[in-house]
Write an enzyme that holds these catalytic residues in place. Sequence first.
Site, PDB file in Angstrom:
ATOM      1  CG  ASP A   6      -1.964   1.146   1.064  1.00 33.79           C
ATOM      2  OD1 ASP A   6      -2.924   0.960   0.302  1.00 33.79           O
ATOM      3  OD2 ASP A   6      -1.788   2.215   1.686  1.00 33.79           O
ATOM      4  CD  GLU A   8      -1.897   6.204   2.370  1.00 27.84           C
ATOM      5  OE1 GLU A   8      -2.658   7.023   1.807  1.00 27.84           O
ATOM      6  OE2 GLU A   8      -2.255   5.064   2.703  1.00 27.84           O
ATOM      7  CG  HIS A 144      -7.285   7.033   4.389  1.00 38.14           C
ATOM      8  ND1 HIS A 144      -7.481   6.611   3.094  1.00 38.14           N
ATOM      9  CD2 HIS A 144      -8.513   7.193   4.921  1.00 38.14           C
ATOM     10  CE1 HIS A 144      -8.773   6.526   2.854  1.00 38.14           C
ATOM     11  NE2 HIS A 144      -9.429   6.873   3.945  1.00 38.14           N
ATOM     12  CG  ASP A 149      -5.064   1.846   4.326  1.00 36.71           C
ATOM     13  OD1 ASP A 149      -5.743   1.713   5.361  1.00 36.71           O
ATOM     14  OD2 ASP A 149      -5.136   2.852   3.591  1.00 36.71           O
TER      15      ASP A 149
END
Length: 179
Positions: A6, A8, A144, A149
């Site tokens: 994952d 960001e 998030h 995540d």
Amino acid sequence: MFSIIDIETTGQSYKNGKITEIAIYQHNGQEITDSYSTLINPEMDIPYFITELTGIDNHMVKSAPKFYQIAKKIVEMTMGRTFVAHNVSFDYKFIQEEYRRLGYDYHRKTMCTVKLSRKLLPGYQSYSLGKLCAQLGIEINGRHRAAGDALATAKLFNMLVDRSDLLGNPKAVNNYKLF
């Protein structure tokens, strides 16, 4: 066998955006065997709405490594493994673009837990990570944020593997058309 990932980012566009955080959980098909997580200095300002969503701000990434400084680690942790993510095209395209900017072609087989969930767990109203995990009783510590995540995606992946013949039948993966 699998790298559950994952990221960001500074926004939705991989062409204009950059990665601000990454988490990778190596998975052998039964359990997590290794992990890596770091903030990344995107070398650009993080928009306010992204900070509001993720909690990641410019100050937090100021002294974080730049992508080129962790690129080798990502290659090593994903080499020979299937790149797994929830909405895999988002994460994969961002990572590919970061490598392209460095002059490197990054290619891995991919598997999308959104697509896999729709096939193996039909009938849910939403397949977003937060809503699906809530409905399945999977707790997300750090929504998030890359590590939270990615760990939730790993737990979802375990559940999906348990409900499928993905690992017992190598041809089954191709039947799901997830690559």
